[in-house]
Design an enzyme around this catalytic site. Structure first.
Site, mmCIF file in Angstrom:
data_model
loop_
_atom_site.group_PDB
_atom_site.id
_atom_site.type_symbol
_atom_site.label_atom_id
_atom_site.label_comp_id
_atom_site.label_asym_id
_atom_site.label_seq_id
_atom_site.Cartn_x
_atom_site.Cartn_y
_atom_site.Cartn_z
ATOM 1 N N ASN A 1 0.252 -5.179 1.869
ATOM 2 C CA ASN A 1 1.012 -4.050 1.686
ATOM 3 C C ASN A 1 1.809 -4.222 1.101
ATOM 4 O O ASN A 1 3.001 -4.643 0.914
ATOM 5 C CB ASN A 1 1.241 -3.821 3.133
ATOM 6 N N TRP A 2 1.563 -4.008 -0.381
ATOM 7 C CA TRP A 2 2.589 -4.455 -2.007
ATOM 8 C C TRP A 2 3.677 -3.278 -1.807
ATOM 9 O O TRP A 2 4.914 -3.523 -2.202
ATOM 10 C CB TRP A 2 1.854 -3.540 -3.173
ATOM 11 N N LYS A 3 4.362 -2.385 -1.077
ATOM 12 C CA LYS A 3 4.342 -0.789 -1.340
ATOM 13 C C LYS A 3 4.762 -0.526 -1.870
ATOM 14 O O LYS A 3 3.981 -0.796 -2.797
ATOM 15 C CB LYS A 3 5.466 -1.527 -0.273
ATOM 16 N N HIS B 1 1.981 3.935 9.006
ATOM 17 C CA HIS B 1 3.777 2.721 8.980
ATOM 18 C C HIS B 1 5.052 3.210 8.984
ATOM 19 O O HIS B 1 4.868 4.707 9.056
ATOM 20 C CB HIS B 1 3.652 2.641 7.313
ATOM 21 N N GLU C 1 7.875 2.937 7.534
ATOM 22 C CA GLU C 1 8.182 3.183 6.913
ATOM 23 C C GLU C 1 8.147 4.651 6.403
ATOM 24 O O GLU C 1 8.930 5.055 6.086
ATOM 25 C CB GLU C 1 8.188 2.039 5.205
ATOM 26 N N GLU D 1 3.084 -3.765 14.112
ATOM 27 C CA GLU D 1 4.059 -3.574 13.612
ATOM 28 C C GLU D 1 5.016 -4.009 14.218
ATOM 29 O O GLU D 1 5.654 -2.522 14.181
ATOM 30 C CB GLU D 1 4.122 -3.428 11.772
ATOM 31 N N GLY E 1 9.891 -7.204 6.982
ATOM 32 C CA GLY E 1 10.917 -7.556 6.364
ATOM 33 C C GLY E 1 12.199 -8.575 6.664
ATOM 34 O O GLY E 1 13.121 -8.150 5.265
ATOM 35 N N SER F 1 7.443 -9.399 8.741
ATOM 36 C CA SER F 1 7.002 -10.947 8.302
ATOM 37 C C SER F 1 6.228 -11.675 8.630
ATOM 38 O O SER F 1 6.732 -13.765 8.362
ATOM 39 C CB SER F 1 8.573 -11.377 9.017
ATOM 40 N N GLY G 1 3.240 -7.881 4.112
ATOM 41 C CA GLY G 1 4.049 -6.785 3.327
ATOM 42 C C GLY G 1 4.538 -8.045 1.726
ATOM 43 O O GLY G 1 3.731 -8.348 1.581
ATOM 44 N N GLY G 2 5.947 -8.711 2.236
ATOM 45 C CA GLY G 2 6.934 -9.511 0.495
ATOM 46 C C GLY G 2 5.373 -10.214 0.957
ATOM 47 O O GLY G 2 5.197 -10.364 -0.664
HETATM 48 P P1 PGA Z 1 6.254 -7.636 5.511
HETATM 49 O O1 PGA Z 1 5.967 -6.110 6.049
HETATM 50 O O2 PGA Z 1 5.647 -9.009 5.698
HETATM 51 O O3 PGA Z 1 6.988 -7.703 4.275
HETATM 52 O O4 PGA Z 1 7.347 -7.852 6.726
HETATM 53 C C1 PGA Z 1 5.001 -5.557 6.951
HETATM 54 C C2 PGA Z 1 4.181 -4.605 6.229
HETATM 55 O O5 PGA Z 1 5.218 -3.253 6.486
HETATM 56 O O6 PGA Z 1 3.554 -4.005 6.675
#
Ligand code: PGA
Length: 251
Positions: free
Chosen positions: A9-11, A96, A98, A168, A174, A214, A235-236
Site C-alpha cells: 500500500n503505497w499511500k 483502511h 486512514e 491492521e 506507520g 509496521s 505500507g512504508g
Molecule cells: P505501515 O502501513 O506498514 O507503514 O505501518 C500499513 C498500512 O497502513 O497498510
C-alpha cells in the site's frame, strides 16, 4: 489451500517517475528471486495505475487504495469501480483506517464500496482494526467484530468468498510498533472463527486474512509463520524494492 498474499500500500507517496523507478528495480530483483505461491499486489496512487498496469504484468496484481461508492455521476474527485477495472486493477483496498479516521468513512459507506467493487469483479481487501485506546480498554475484539459484521456480513456466501480481510491495528500503522505474532494470531483466529459462525467452516478456512501495521523484512517471518496469518498489507516497507521482496520471501 488458502491464498498467500503480500500487498503493498503505497499511500500518497511517489511521483510517476519515482514510482516507475521502484517498479523497475523490483522487476530486476524478482527476476533473480522469483516468488512461488504468493500473490503480490501493488497498490500505488490512482495516477500510477495505467502506467503500472503493463509494467507489472506477470509479476504482480494491480491494486487501488480506495474506490468511489457510486458507479458514476457528479462526484467530484472520486474514482469509480468501473474506471478502476478499465485501468487493469484487480484488488481494491477498502476501509483502511486512514480512510475511516481522516475521511470519516463509516461502516455503511465501506459496505457500499465493498458491494460496488464486487459488482465490477474487483477483489476487495477489507481493512479492520482497533485504535490504541480500544486495545488498552480491552474492547479490541468487540471493535473488530463490529467492523466486520457491519462491513461484510450482509454479503452472500458466494460474494464473501471473494473478500480478503486485512487486520491492521491502528496503533501499529506507520508507528514502528508491530503487533506481536501472538497478538496478530489471536485476532486472526478470532476473525476466522467469526467468519465460520456466519458462513461455515469451509469458507472460513479459505478466507485469506492479512496482517498490516509496521510489517517489515525483519518481522514478517515470525508474523507469517502464525497459522492464521496469510500474508501482509505493507505500507512504508513496500516503497523499498528489496525490503518488499524480502517480505514476499518470508513465508
Ligand atoms: P505501515 O502501513 O506498514 O507503514 O505501518 C500499513 C498500512 O497502513 O497498510
Amino acid at each position: 489451500m488458502r491464498k498467500k498474499i503480500v500487498a503493498g500500500n503505497w499511500k500518497m507517496n511517489k511521483t510517476i517517475s519515482e514510482g516507475i523507478e521502484i517498479i523497475n528495480e523490483f522487476k530486476k530483483l524478482i527476476e533473480t528471486r522469483p516468488a512461488k505461491d504468493v500473490q503480490i499486489v501493488i497498490a500505488p496512487s490512482f495516477i500510477h495505475l495505467t502506467e503500472f498496469a503493463s509494467l507489472i504484468k506477470g509479476i504482480a496484481f494491480l491494486g487501488a487504495q480506495n474506490c468511489g461508492d457510486e458507479e458514476n455521476g457528479a462526484y467530484t474527485g472520486e474514482v469509480s469501480a468501473p474506471m478502476l477495472k478499465s485501468a487493469g486493477v484487480d484488488y481494491v483496498i477498502i476501509g483502511h483506517s486512514e480512510r475511516r479516521q481522516t475521511y470519516h468513512e463509516s461502516d455503511s459507506v465501506i459496505n457500499k464500496k465493498i458491494k460496488v467493487v464486487l459488482k465490477h469483479k474487483l477483489i476487495p481487501i477489507f481493512c479492520c482494526g482497533e485504535r490504541l485506546y480500544e486495545r488498552e480498554k480491552g474492547i479490541y475484539i468487540e471493535i473488530v467484530k463490529q467492523q466486520i459484521e457491519n462491513g461484510l456480513f450482509d454479503l452472500s456466501p458466494g460474494d464473501f468468498t471473494k473478500i480478503v480481510v486485512a487486520y491492521e491495528p491502528v496503533w501499529a500503522i506507520g508507528t514502528g510498533k508491530t503487533a506481536t505474532p501472538e497478538q496478530a494470531q489471536e485476532m486472526h483466529r478470532y476473525i476466522r472463527n467469526l467468519i465460520e459462525s456466519k458462513y461455515g467452516k469451509s469458507i472460513a478456512e479459505m478466507s485469506a486474512i492479512l496482517y498490516g501495521g509496521s510489517c517489515k523484512a525483519s518481522n514478517a517471518k515470525e508474523l507469517f509463520n502464525k497459522p492464521d496469518v496469510d500474508g501482509g498489507l505493507i505500507g512504508g516497507a513496500s516503497l523499498d524494492a528489496s525490503e518488499f521482496l524480502e517480505i514476499i520471501h518470508s513465508f
